[in-house]
Design a protein around this motif. Structure first.
Motif, PDB file in Angstrom:
ATOM      1  N   LEU A  32       0.843  -1.195   0.000  1.00 44.76           N
ATOM      2  CA  LEU A  32       0.000   0.000   0.000  1.00 44.76           C
ATOM      3  C   LEU A  32       0.880   1.249   0.000  1.00 44.76           C
ATOM      4  CD1 LEU A  32      -2.805   1.114  -0.008  1.00 44.76           C
ATOM      5  CD2 LEU A  32      -2.853   0.998   2.470  1.00 44.76           C
ATOM      6  N   ALA A  33       1.939   1.197   0.813  1.00 41.51           N
ATOM      7  CA  ALA A  33       2.870   2.318   0.836  1.00 41.51           C
ATOM      8  C   ALA A  33       3.505   2.485  -0.540  1.00 41.51           C
ATOM      9  CB  ALA A  33       3.940   2.094   1.896  1.00 41.51           C
ATOM     10  N   ALA A  34       3.802   1.348  -1.184  1.00 41.19           N
ATOM     11  CA  ALA A  34       4.410   1.408  -2.520  1.00 41.19           C
ATOM     12  C   ALA A  34       3.443   2.045  -3.508  1.00 41.19           C
ATOM     13  CB  ALA A  34       4.796   0.000  -2.971  1.00 41.19           C
ATOM     14  N   VAL A  69      -1.689   8.024   3.714  1.00 44.57           N
ATOM     15  CA  VAL A  69      -2.291   8.119   5.051  1.00 44.57           C
ATOM     16  C   VAL A  69      -2.821   6.754   5.491  1.00 44.57           C
ATOM     17  CG1 VAL A  69      -4.317   8.998   6.265  1.00 44.57           C
ATOM     18  CG2 VAL A  69      -2.844  10.553   5.021  1.00 44.57           C
ATOM     19  N   LEU A  70      -3.484   6.056   4.567  1.00 44.09           N
ATOM     20  CA  LEU A  70      -4.026   4.739   4.910  1.00 44.09           C
ATOM     21  C   LEU A  70      -2.913   3.785   5.294  1.00 44.09           C
ATOM     22  CD1 LEU A  70      -6.756   4.332   2.162  1.00 44.09           C
ATOM     23  CD2 LEU A  70      -7.101   4.678   4.601  1.00 44.09           C
ATOM     24  N   ALA A  71      -1.828   3.823   4.528  1.00 39.57           N
ATOM     25  CA  ALA A  71      -0.698   2.940   4.826  1.00 39.57           C
ATOM     26  C   ALA A  71      -0.146   3.264   6.207  1.00 39.57           C
ATOM     27  CB  ALA A  71       0.376   3.083   3.760  1.00 39.57           C
ATOM     28  N   ASP A 120      -6.515  -2.840  -0.202  1.00 42.79           N
ATOM     29  CA  ASP A 120      -5.750  -3.469  -1.274  1.00 42.79           C
ATOM     30  C   ASP A 120      -5.081  -2.388  -2.119  1.00 42.79           C
ATOM     31  OD1 ASP A 120      -4.746  -5.072  -3.201  1.00 42.79           O
ATOM     32  OD2 ASP A 120      -6.650  -5.337  -4.266  1.00 42.79           O
ATOM     33  N   PRO A 121      -3.754  -2.399  -2.204  1.00 39.43           N
ATOM     34  CA  PRO A 121      -3.073  -1.322  -2.952  1.00 39.43           C
ATOM     35  C   PRO A 121      -3.525  -1.274  -4.407  1.00 39.43           C
ATOM     36  CG  PRO A 121      -1.552  -3.085  -2.372  1.00 39.43           C
ATOM     37  CD  PRO A 121      -2.815  -3.353  -1.629  1.00 39.43           C
ATOM     38  N   GLY A 122      -3.796  -2.441  -4.974  1.00 40.44           N
ATOM     39  CA  GLY A 122      -4.237  -2.477  -6.369  1.00 40.44           C
ATOM     40  C   GLY A 122      -5.510  -1.665  -6.575  1.00 40.44           C
TER      41      GLY A 122
END
Lengths: 449, 294
Positions: free
Chosen positions: A420-422, B146-148, B155-157
């Motif tokens: 997510l950071a990435a 911020v979420l991280a 989900d980053p995707g």
């Protein structure tokens, strides 16, 4: 060289055609322990005397794609450490990997794969099914068999099994069963009870099935600390209750299902209220659905977090026969709009569900297509501003909690903070780059114009 | 950048007339520079980011002790925000571009240069598009950061997908904005029209369609077809489709679409949005080619 080749041939030969297990069973005395070494055994086995069959190095028993594979007809049999695979696909004959027809069996630590029915206990009370991994065939759901089935098998313990891609894990007429620590994935019904009383389900994970847990025509049930996650089939209930009585539903995490809990004719009698406490209903399309005639349930200290619709009464009605608080403790509602001036942890106003769009959805389900659109928020705003169009409240919680209750069963998956950071970095980098291009292009553009 | 560099050196040498590409790039850079320096860009980016952060924070917080982050509606909340802000941003930016150039008397001057009208239009479009991309990705990037940091397991995707689709939505709305800009004479009228269109797309069509669904008992396929006509609905459905791998959350219409179209659904959404990019821009080009620049 030749000797080596000869040894290799021999070894291969042994591996390919080991001595038959059936012969060893025939030659064994009751109470014997038979250890079976690694290899692939293409045979059908009937265990008709009390034996311990122990697979060492996970021997494989292959059914060759037809019929049943292992049948246990004597009591006190232990069967562990095998891989049983490749049954037939005949639903009429209920082709099964491991069928138990006698009491006091222990089926432990087996891998059952590519099967129609996985483990089938028929009249096998006081048995234990523990630590098995059961995988169904890659068939259309209507043509699959049950990963696990109990038929008239009381007091069975089902522990730490993993069941995936089957039809149901189902209990028929089996009382006093304990179901603990199992995982059911991608099945039709995760766990299904029919006419099975005094059953306890604890610490199971039931995810991505068509329906998570369905109780039917059973009584005295406890469902505790389970995770019912993303069960989204056509009906898609995390938990369904049909004409079930004397049940306690507590400390479960019920997340991302089409309907978190579906209550139909339960509790069936007035012997004991249906109890729902300390459950978390989050991110379901509907948190809890009640059929209109349902009464006698008490819900307290549950968390209702961001379900598209927190509570639904099918066919529009009121939930007057059900209570949303016990001993002056209500539930936590993420959409509660009141406040807590006296700081006792309870909202000073009762919580009423009176969302206009929600009541429109109950009337006309097609309107769901407008979920998450700004028009939905506009309608809610109008409903708040103009009391004339405000719908009748479906239920009220007299003592809403201001803070959610901490969940005991966790629905957390593996932390994925890194990616997510990435993603954040990537997005910021792209935006920043465009910005920098704009800035550095500044001087050039000035020259050109 | 390198293209822009060569443009300048070619111009200085004066050896041959600049190519269409270099014209478009140079005009795009001009527009991008103007946009990035302008107040609307800063304002929208700030507003978008601030609201996005608020949404992220609140939704990460709501699940709090319940231990269910990662299944959250954070992305859905952001989606709602994108639906509100990005069309407004793109429509007004597009509407303001040509109209304000015309009002300031800039247009005859620009068209006196050795450039084709479509080059001017395309350059303007691309420059603004890049500015919008920067705004959207910066805003959503900040939300993701911020979420991280809050330990949310979104989900980053899904955030990346949302950013990509938001950019496509921005392209479509910018295209409509350009069309408005080309047909109106005054910048204020253009902006007003853009805001009116925004209201119509965000609230008007949906509310009308809701009423129609109830009043005329629309069949499910009709309803889905009509939803495809609204670019915002298409964006919403597409986002849910890629993020959730399913639009069954949208009830009967969603299930119908999934059952009937299945894997072709993404292409349908892509086609519908692409039409909103190409058609208005094509129209704008055609009209702009005929109109007087003053």
């Amino acid at each position: 060289m030749t000797t080596l080749a000869l040894i290799a041939c021999l070894a291969l030969g042994v591996a390919a055609e080991p001595g038959s297990i059936a012969d060893r069973i025939a030659g064994a005395a009751p109470g014997d322990v038979i250890e079976v070494g690694p290899g692939v055994y293409r045979e059908r086995i009937r265990i008709d005397k009390p034996l311990r069959l122990v697979g060492v190095g996970r021997p494989v028993i292959d059914g060759g794609g037809s019929g049943d594979i292992v049948e246990i007809t004597a009591p006190n049999v232990e069967f562990r450490g095998f891989e049983v695979r490749n049954t037939g696909i005949d639903l009429d004959k209920e082709n099964c990997a491991i069928r138990v027809l006698a009491p006091f069996a222990v089926i432990e630590d087996n891998v059952v794969s590519d099967v129609l029915f996985g483990i089938d206990l028929k009249g096998a009370p006081d048995s234990v099914v523990r630590g098995n991994r059961i995988g169904g065939k890659d068939l259309d759901v209507a043509r699959r068999g049950d990963g696990l089935r109990l038929w008239r098998s009381d007091r069975v313990r089902i522990e730490n099994n993993e069941i995936h891609d089957g039809r149901d894990a189902i209990l028929w007429y089996s009382n006093g069963v304990e179901v603990r620590g199992n995982v059911a994935h991608r099945c039709r019904y995760g766990f299904h009870l029919m006419y099975s009383d005094n059953v306890v389900l604890e610490d199971n994970e039931v995810a991505e099935n068509s329906v998570g847990v369905y109780f039917m025509y059973s009584h005295t049930l406890e469902l505790r600390r389970n995770r019912l996650v993303r069960n989204r089939g056509p009906s898609g209930y995390g938990l369904g209750l049909k004409e079930t009585d004397r049940f306690t539903i507590e400390d479960n995490v019920i997340v991302g299902n089409r309907v978190g809990v579906y209550v139909d004719g339960s509790p069936f009698t007035s012997k004991k209220p249906g109890e729902f406490t300390r459950n978390t209903f989050a991110y379901n399309d509907v948190g809890v659905t009640f059929l209109p005639a349902v009464r006698g349930n008490v819900l307290w200290e549950n968390n209702f977090v961001d379900n598209f619709e927190q509570v639904c009464v099918l066919g529009r009605g009121e939930l007057t026969g059900n209570e949303f608080a016990r001993d002056d403790r209500g539930n936590y509602w993420s959409d509660y709009v009141g406040y807590d001036e006296d700081r006792d942890g309870l909202g000073d106003w009762e919580h009423c569900s009176e969302r206009l769009f929600e009541s429109m959805l109950d009337r006309e389900p097609k309107l769901r297509v407008f979920l998450l659109s700004p028009a939905e928020s506009a309608i809610e705003f109008v409903a708040r501003a103009v009391p004339a169009v405000r719908p009748e409240p479906k239920f009220s919680d007299p003592a809403p909690l201001m803070q959610p209750i901490a969940a005991k069963a966790s629905a957390e998956r593996d932390a994925r903070r890194g990616p997510l950071a990435a993603a954040a970095t990537a997005l910021l980098a792209v935006g920043g780059l465009a910005f920098v291009v704009a800035r550095s292009g500044l001087g050039l553009a000035r020259e050109t114009t | 950048m390198t293209a822009a560099l060569t443009v300048t050196s070619d111009d200085r040498a004066g050896s041959r007339p600049p190519s269409a590409l270099s014209n478009v790039v140079a005009l795009g850079m001009r527009q991008l520079r103007d946009a990035v320096r302008s107040r609307w860009f800063a304002l929208y980016t700030l507003a978008f980011t601030a609201l996005g952060l608020a949404v992220s924070y609140v939704s990460a917080h709501a699940a709090g002790g319940a231990g269910v982050s990662g299944f959250g509606r954070t992305t859905a909340g952001l989606l709602n925000l994108v639906l509100l802000i990005v069309p407004l941003m793109a429509l007004t930016a597009g509407a303001g571009s040509i109209a304000s150039d015309r009002e300031r008397g800039m247009l005859p001057y620009l068209l006196a240069q050795p450039i084709a009208r479509w080059e001017l239009l395309l350059g303007t479009y691309l420059g603004l598009a890049l500015a919008l991309f920067a705004s959207v990705t910066l805003g959503l990037g900040a939300c993701a950061a911020v979420l991280a940091a809050m330990g949310e397991r979104t989900d980053p995707g899904s955030i990346v997908w949302l950013a990509v689709l938001s950019c496509i939505l921005a392209l479509g709305m910018l295209s409509v904005g350009m069309l408005v800009s080309v047909v109106t004479r005054r910048a204020s009228v253009a902006t007003g029209t853009a805001v009116f269109l925004w209201l119509a797309l965000v609230f008007g069509t949906d509310l009308g369609l809701m009423a129609g669904t109830i009043a005329f008992k629309l069949r499910i396929q009709t309803l889905f077809g009509l939803c495809l006509a609204n670019p915002l609905q298409v964006f919403k459905m597409w986002s849910l489709h890629v993020i959730d791998a399913s639009i069954d959350v949208l009830g009967p219409a969603g299930t119908y679409a999934l059952d009937t179209w299945g894997s072709a659904l993404s292409w349908i959404f892509a086609g519908a949005l692409a039409a909103w990019v190409v058609v208005p821009l094509g129209l704008a080009t055609a009209i702009f080619a005929r109109r007087s620049p003053v």
